[in-house]
Design a protein around this motif. Structure first.
Motif, short mmCIF file in Angstrom:
data_model
loop_
_atom_site.label_atom_id
_atom_site.label_comp_id
_atom_site.label_asym_id
_atom_site.label_seq_id
_atom_site.Cartn_x
_atom_site.Cartn_y
_atom_site.Cartn_z
N LEU A 34 -37.77 2.37 -28.34
CA LEU A 34 -37.95 3.65 -29.02
C LEU A 34 -36.71 4.50 -28.75
O LEU A 34 -36.18 4.46 -27.64
CB LEU A 34 -39.19 4.35 -28.47
N PRO A 35 -36.27 5.28 -29.72
CA PRO A 35 -35.06 6.11 -29.50
C PRO A 35 -35.39 7.35 -28.67
O PRO A 35 -35.17 8.48 -29.10
CB PRO A 35 -34.63 6.46 -30.92
N LEU A 36 -35.95 7.14 -27.51
CA LEU A 36 -36.40 8.25 -26.65
C LEU A 36 -36.00 7.96 -25.21
O LEU A 36 -36.00 6.81 -24.77
CB LEU A 36 -37.93 8.40 -26.71
N ASP A 69 -42.57 0.01 -14.53
CA ASP A 69 -41.10 0.03 -14.55
C ASP A 69 -40.57 -0.95 -15.60
O ASP A 69 -39.65 -0.63 -16.36
CB ASP A 69 -40.53 -0.37 -13.17
N THR A 70 -41.14 -2.17 -15.62
CA THR A 70 -40.66 -3.21 -16.55
C THR A 70 -40.96 -2.84 -18.00
O THR A 70 -40.09 -2.94 -18.87
CB THR A 70 -41.33 -4.57 -16.21
N VAL A 71 -42.19 -2.38 -18.26
CA VAL A 71 -42.58 -2.09 -19.65
C VAL A 71 -41.82 -0.87 -20.19
O VAL A 71 -41.23 -0.93 -21.27
CB VAL A 71 -44.11 -1.86 -19.75
N PHE A 72 -41.82 0.22 -19.41
CA PHE A 72 -41.16 1.42 -19.91
C PHE A 72 -39.63 1.23 -19.94
O PHE A 72 -38.96 1.81 -20.79
CB PHE A 72 -41.55 2.64 -19.07
N GLY A 73 -39.12 0.42 -19.04
CA GLY A 73 -37.69 0.12 -19.06
C GLY A 73 -37.27 -0.60 -20.34
O GLY A 73 -36.14 -0.46 -20.80
N ALA A 74 -38.20 -1.38 -20.92
CA ALA A 74 -37.89 -2.09 -22.16
C ALA A 74 -38.21 -1.24 -23.38
O ALA A 74 -37.63 -1.43 -24.45
CB ALA A 74 -38.70 -3.39 -22.21
N LEU A 75 -39.15 -0.31 -23.25
CA LEU A 75 -39.62 0.46 -24.42
C LEU A 75 -38.73 1.67 -24.74
O LEU A 75 -38.67 2.09 -25.89
CB LEU A 75 -41.04 0.97 -24.16
N PHE A 76 -38.08 2.23 -23.71
CA PHE A 76 -37.32 3.47 -23.92
C PHE A 76 -35.82 3.22 -23.68
O PHE A 76 -35.47 2.28 -22.96
CB PHE A 76 -37.83 4.57 -22.98
N THR A 77 -34.99 4.08 -24.25
CA THR A 77 -33.54 3.89 -24.07
C THR A 77 -33.16 4.08 -22.60
O THR A 77 -32.29 3.38 -22.09
CB THR A 77 -32.74 4.88 -24.95
N THR A 78 -33.83 5.03 -21.93
CA THR A 78 -33.70 5.15 -20.47
C THR A 78 -35.08 5.46 -19.90
O THR A 78 -35.91 6.07 -20.58
CB THR A 78 -32.73 6.28 -20.04
N ALA A 137 -31.64 15.49 -20.42
CA ALA A 137 -33.08 15.77 -20.28
C ALA A 137 -33.89 14.68 -20.98
O ALA A 137 -33.50 14.19 -22.04
CB ALA A 137 -33.39 17.12 -20.90
N PRO A 138 -35.02 14.30 -20.38
CA PRO A 138 -35.86 13.29 -21.04
C PRO A 138 -36.58 13.86 -22.26
O PRO A 138 -36.81 15.07 -22.33
CB PRO A 138 -36.85 12.90 -19.95
N ASP A 139 -36.92 12.98 -23.19
CA ASP A 139 -37.71 13.42 -24.35
C ASP A 139 -39.20 13.42 -24.02
O ASP A 139 -39.95 14.23 -24.55
CB ASP A 139 -37.46 12.46 -25.54
N VAL A 140 -39.61 12.46 -23.17
CA VAL A 140 -41.02 12.38 -22.79
C VAL A 140 -41.14 12.16 -21.27
O VAL A 140 -40.26 11.56 -20.65
CB VAL A 140 -41.78 11.23 -23.50
N ALA A 197 -49.94 -4.47 -19.83
CA ALA A 197 -48.52 -4.34 -20.17
C ALA A 197 -48.28 -4.69 -21.64
O ALA A 197 -47.53 -4.01 -22.35
CB ALA A 197 -47.68 -5.25 -19.28
N ALA A 198 -48.95 -5.76 -22.10
CA ALA A 198 -48.80 -6.18 -23.50
C ALA A 198 -49.32 -5.10 -24.44
O ALA A 198 -48.69 -4.79 -25.47
CB ALA A 198 -49.55 -7.50 -23.73
N THR A 199 -50.45 -4.51 -24.07
CA THR A 199 -51.03 -3.45 -24.92
C THR A 199 -50.08 -2.26 -25.01
O THR A 199 -49.85 -1.73 -26.10
CB THR A 199 -52.40 -3.01 -24.35
N ILE A 200 -49.52 -1.85 -23.87
CA ILE A 200 -48.60 -0.70 -23.87
C ILE A 200 -47.36 -1.02 -24.71
O ILE A 200 -46.95 -0.23 -25.56
CB ILE A 200 -48.19 -0.31 -22.43
N ALA A 201 -46.79 -2.21 -24.48
CA ALA A 201 -45.55 -2.57 -25.19
C ALA A 201 -45.74 -2.61 -26.70
O ALA A 201 -44.85 -2.21 -27.45
CB ALA A 201 -45.06 -3.93 -24.68
#
Lengths: 219, 217
Positions: free
Chosen positions: B49-51, B89-98, B114-117, B191-195
């Motif tokens: 995601l671009p966030l 850490d693994t899921v959000f690390g892959a889902l967001f730009t940072t 600053a973070p977007d979310v 993790a799969a559901t979140i991703a």
């Protein structure tokens, strides 16, 4: 005397119980496998019904890649991890019609191609104890011990393997293995176990038929 | 010095006492089982995601431990905090730009850029089913996480419950290994559901499109 009884027990273990098996195949498309291509064998999701036991999946994996007509088998966990989350129980495609959508996802086709995987084999089913009976009593005293009686039970192993061709993006067919076995333990001083290894027999039947089916040498 | 009858008796009593203590310790150990999944998680193969995200793991998540006594009087302890942290850490690390860790929600304001979310996950429920309870040859684990997402200003963006289910057979494994496997599968399921599902949430779609997503006061 004791040696003779022990030999009898060992022979019983080797002989096993009584088994009958049925193997059926349903082919929807021609198959074949080229040099460098491999298959991956996975358990169907427990979210959708009876998932095959891990022990059976490991057994089929081992047996498909053994023998003169063995196939190359990609390691199942490494393959599922490489495509995470798309083959997780909740996310995995339920039919071959969903294959084009899966392969169109970013990176999926590339990772499959990098591993040379041509076929996904989904296995579902289980082994259940269907009935049993009899009785056996054992006793031990100062002069020795022993057992007397007979006990028996029946197991039914029923498994289905569905083969998806990733190159053709279609369901190539399926193989069904059903094994019924009766195990008996008669005891006259020492128990003589005659065990029917139904799951192992289903694994052996299924693996052999899968090798022929995928290589296209079954017809 | 020659051994007397008294010293011999004392030695025998000491050995017997130690043996009884050892037996008691072994008995207690057999009645208690502790599980702490140690595996890592595969990186999800999904579009980012671009966030930019800031991750706040509250102590309630990091120290989450489930304890229960099953019908066979066995006490189970499942340490869920550290493995949950690795999963997020693994899921959000892959889902967001940072995806940067922060110590508290207010700490998001100090991040540059600053973070977007801002995301704060907690465990809201954990259930363990044993073969004795279910009458099946499986251990099953069910976890429910609650994910709270805020925008850069701290306004609520999304409140989302995520469940994960895993089951593992008992064949060829110890009970502890089966519970560990079922827990790991439940974590992978979450993790799969979140991703897959987080980017599809209507409020996240609207946020990405720059539409207003906050509830009316």
């Amino acid at each position: 005397m004791a040696r003779a009884l022990l030999a009898l027990a060992a022979a019983g273990l080797l002989l096993g119980g009584c088994m009958s098996s049925r193997l059926e195949e349903s082919r929807h498309a021609a198959t074949g496998i080229a040099e460098g291509e491999s298959v991956v064998i996975l358990a169907r999701s427990y979210h959708k019904g009876k998932a095959a036991e891990e022990k059976l999946i490991d057994c089929i994996n081992r047996r498909v890649q053994s023998g003169a007509d063995r196939l190359r088998v990609a390691p199942q966990q490494e393959f599922v991890d490489a495509l995470f989350p798309w083959l997780e129980p909740r996310m995995a495609p339920q039919s071959a019609e969903a294959l084009p959508a899966l392969l169109a996802r970013p990176g999926v086709a590339e990772r499959i191609e990098a591993r040379g995987v041509r076929y996904i084999v989904w296995v579902d089913g289980n082994t259940e104890k269907s009935s049993g009976g009899g009785s056996m009593g054992c006793a031990i005293g100062p002069g020795g011990g022993g057992c007397l009686g007979v006990t028996w039970w029946e197991d039914d192993a029923s498994y289905k393997a569905t083969i998806w061709d990733l190159q053709q993006q279609s369901d190539a067919g399926s193989v069904n293995a059903k094994v019924h076995g009766t195990s008996v333990i008669p005891a006259l001083i020492i128990p003589l176990p005659l065990i029917a290894r139904t799951q192992s027999a289903a694994c052996s039947d299924m693996a052999g038929q899968l090798r022929h089916f995928i290589a296209g040498t079954d017809s | 010095m020659p051994e007397t009858a008294n010293t011999r008796q004392s030695s025998i009593r000491a050995v017997a006492g130690r043996s009884a203590l050892l037996g008691l310790v072994l008995l207690l150990a057999a009645c208690a089982a502790s599980v702490e999944p140690g595996q890592d998680f595969p990186t999800p193969l999904v579009d980012r995601l671009p966030l930019r995200a800031a991750l706040h793991y509250p102590p309630a998540l990091l120290e989450y431990t489930h304890q229960e006594q099953d019908s066979g009087q066995r006490k189970w302890t499942v340490q869920l905090g550290p493995v949950s942290q690795r999963m997020f850490d693994t899921v959000f690390g892959a889902l967001f730009t940072t995806a940067s860790r922060i110590d508290d929600i207010a700490g998001a304001r100090q991040l540059a850029p600053a973070p977007d979310v801002v995301i704060e996950p907690t465990v809201s429920a954990f259930e363990l089913s044993t073969p004795a309870l279910s009458g099946t040859p499986h251990f099953a684990v069910w976890i429910r996480y609650q994910l709270e997402l805020f925008d850069a200003g701290g306004a609520p963006l999304l409140s989302w419950p995520v469940t994960g289910y895993g089951q593992a057979g008992t064949g060829g494994m110890s009970d502890e290994a089966s519970v560990e496997r079922a827990t790991l599968l439940a974590l992978r399921d979450a993790a799969a559901t979140i991703a897959v599902e987080l980017p599809r949430q209507p409020r996240i779609r609207a946020f990405l499109d720059g539409e207003p997503v906050h509830d009316e006061p």
